[in-house]
Design an enzyme around this catalytic site. Structure first.
Site, PDB file in Angstrom:
ATOM      1  N   ASP A 371      72.953  77.542  61.566  1.00 50.49           N
ATOM      2  CA  ASP A 371      72.615  77.431  60.154  1.00 50.49           C
ATOM      3  C   ASP A 371      73.908  77.306  59.362  1.00 50.49           C
ATOM      4  O   ASP A 371      74.885  77.992  59.661  1.00 50.49           O
ATOM      5  CB  ASP A 371      71.819  78.646  59.688  1.00 50.49           C
ATOM      6  CG  ASP A 371      70.475  78.720  60.382  1.00 50.49           C
ATOM      7  OD1 ASP A 371      69.610  77.896  60.063  1.00 50.49           O
ATOM      8  OD2 ASP A 371      70.303  79.603  61.248  1.00 50.49           O
ATOM      9  N   THR A 372      73.883  76.495  58.307  1.00 46.89           N
ATOM     10  CA  THR A 372      75.117  75.987  57.730  1.00 46.89           C
ATOM     11  C   THR A 372      74.917  75.667  56.254  1.00 46.89           C
ATOM     12  O   THR A 372      73.787  75.565  55.789  1.00 46.89           O
ATOM     13  CB  THR A 372      75.514  74.681  58.487  1.00 46.89           C
ATOM     14  OG1 THR A 372      75.616  74.968  59.876  1.00 46.89           O
ATOM     15  CG2 THR A 372      76.821  74.114  58.011  1.00 46.89           C
TER      16      THR A 372
END
Length: 562
Positions: A371-372
């Protein structure tokens, strides 16, 4: 073929900014909206508060790099489920003065005191959470490298908006509240996590004002003391103390020895457009590999959403990801054949492996999770920044020095134990990385700064954004709103062969007939809710210099300019 948004009259468009993009050949239909257009500056981030901070910095005389740093600092506070100063950073920067692209690898290395033998004694793979997957946080050093090379305003001015929001609080958005709540089960047991993120015994809800005074203090220390405050000062000492007290291996010296690297971006030309990525330890060259394979097909004639296009794309992805699983790692520890992998000759040699009638049943995917945040900025002088930052699995390892206000990343989980593999764990080594910024130039001029968040989704969507614009004639916003194709294979760190060929997920907007036809060719179709990534982009008109901005309708993102 052009994806059109002209089915509604002007009166309808005055009622709502959303229009319906429609593919006349395949019948694919999806909601979109107009692009944002501005002359003097543009910012596109995954949170409106961060976008507004970026614009404030531009209006105060800061440049695109200043705006990117300020926005990233805010994102670490308001979207801790995707990034923060306990994580890593990569950037591609277009410098208008030199008319050049610069690449920054601000990813951290594994602790020197943690050995492969110890990790193997703890299990058959590196755990996702706790002290063992923690590597050196590289983001703060990345900020200062960017600032020292290109920044204009004082760093203290750039960090002040994040400090103010951390002290005074901000309202949590619905999406972030959802991901915060999902983070509790895996991380609440680790020291400091509840104290920082659950001060009232539970995660903040949608609309609740959340404050992080400890993070405000940390950012103030960085604003006053510079990058050394983080890597050799009291912050480094506290991280060392915390990790020692809680079974970790990251030490003061690991932080003191950290450095970011300026690297040369690499590119491949796709139908007249030069697409730029960063070399490994990231996965950016997989996007170039996919595009090189797809260039051998008449994609435009196939049509967006056609069975031939989707099939060819998925098969090209499988080929590119086989090399991803085999080669991608820290280039300081292995010789990676980057030039060969992104060459046209290599793609020409591999393309005949694609059987247009049948899905391949051998797949080496490598790591898939993550996740970013992705964000991009542009200023009045033509400077542009493509920046991506992450803790890896959402809120990272769960290891949270409470007095510092941030969680440490778990990027070290992406190492493997396989003898002889380029990404085998070693002390002082950078792990394979999923986060990748992208950039496109046309005839040597900056054209497009963009990225798509989300683990192994990223190179697939980089390629799809380019194809949507170049082959299918979509505008900047349509290219991101169009339904996405996602192939998922092995989630093992070494990319062991899967005999079923993985599975294909098609976002809503593709017709059911497409799923049936893909199944006939041997693809396994499976829904994958929420795994399609998040998109931001800025395009610069090659003639006028006017900026076009686009952001993700699936998440909280906002593009805005002035």
């Amino acid at each position: 073929m052009k994806v059109l948004a002209s089915w509604f009259c002007a009166a309808t468009l005055m009622v709502t900014p959303f229009v319906q993009a429609y593919d006349r050949i395949t019948g694919s239909e999806f909601a979109s909206r107009s692009e944002v257009i501005a002359q003097h500056g543009m910012a596109a981030t995954s949170q409106p508060l961060a976008t507004q901070v970026a614009l404030d910095i531009l209006k105060q005389g800061g440049n695109a790099v200043d705006a990117a740093i300020a926005a990233n600092a805010v994102l670490g506070l308001v979207e801790p489920t995707g990034n923060g100063i306990g994580g890593d950073l990569f950037a591609i920067i277009w410098d208008a003065k030199s008319q050049q692209l610069y690449g920054l690898n601000a990813s951290g290395r594994s602790p020197k005191s943690l050995t492969l033998e110890h990790l193997k004694s703890q299990g058959d793979k590196i755990p996702a959470y706790g002290p063992l997957p923690v590597s050196v946080p590289g983001a703060v050093d990345g900020w200062f490298e960017m600032h020292n090379k290109f920044g204009q305003l004082p760093m203290a001015d750039l960090l002040q908006p994040a400090i103010d929001y951390a002290r005074q609080g901000f309202p949590v958005s619905e999406l972030i509240a959802y991901y915060l709540d999902r983070s509790v089960a895996a991380r609440a047991k680790y020291p400091g996590f509840k104290e920082v993120f659950m001060p009232n015994g539970q995660m903040p809800k949608k609309g609740e004002i959340f404050r992080n005074p400890a993070l405000a203090n940390t950012l103030e220390a960085i604003a006053k003391g510079g990058r050394d405050a983080f890597y050799t000062g009291d912050i480094a000492k506290e991280i060392d103390r915390y990790m020692k007290a809680n079974g970790g291996f990251l030490r003061y010296q690991d932080l003191a020895d950290h450095r970011s690297d300026w690297v040369k971006p690499v590119s491949s030309n796709y139908r007249g457009y030069d697409v730029w990525e960063l070399p490994p330890n990231g996965q950016g060259i997989a996007a170039l590999h996919i595009l090189n394979l797809m260039e051998g097909f008449d994609v435009k004639a196939m049509g967006f959403g056609s069975v031939d296009y989707v099939h060819a794309f998925v098969e090209a992805k499988k080929i590119a990801f086989a090399d991803r699983a085999r080669f991608y790692a820290d280039p300081d520890f292995s010789d990676i054949p980057v030039d060969r992998i992104i060459s046209k000759a290599y793609a020409d040699k591999q393309r005949p492996k694609i059987d247009m009638k049948k899905a391949a049943k051998r797949d080496h995917a490598g790591p898939v999770d993550g996740d970013t945040i992705y964000m991009t900025t542009a200023d009045k002088d033509g400077n542009m920044v493509s920046l991506i930052q992450s803790n890896f699995r959402g809120m990272g390892s769960g290891m949270t020095p409470a007095t510092l206000g941030f969680v440490l990343q778990n990027r070290g989980e992406l190492f493997n134990f396989t003898d002889g593999h380029p990404n085998q764990y070693a002390p002082g080594k950078r792990p394979f990385h999923t986060i990748i910024p992208a950039f496109v130039t046309k005839d040597g001029k900056p054209w497009l700064s963009f990225g798509v968040m989300g683990g192994a989704t990223q190179p697939q969507m980089h390629a799809q954004i380019v194809i949507n614009m170049v082959d299918f004639g979509m505008n900047l916003q349509e290219a991101g709103d169009a339904p996405r194709i996602l192939h998922t294979g092995s989630s093992q760190p070494t990319g062991e062969i899967m005999r079923d060929g993985g599975y294909v997920s098609l976002e809503s907007g593709f017709p059911m007939l497409l799923r049936r036809e893909l199944s006939k060719r041997g693809h396994v179709i499976r829904d994958s809710l929420g795994a399609y990534g998040g998109y931001q982009a800025i395009l610069r008109d090659l003639d006028s210099g006017v900026y076009y901005g686009a952001s993700e309708t699936r998440k909280d993102g906002q593009a805005a300019g002035y």
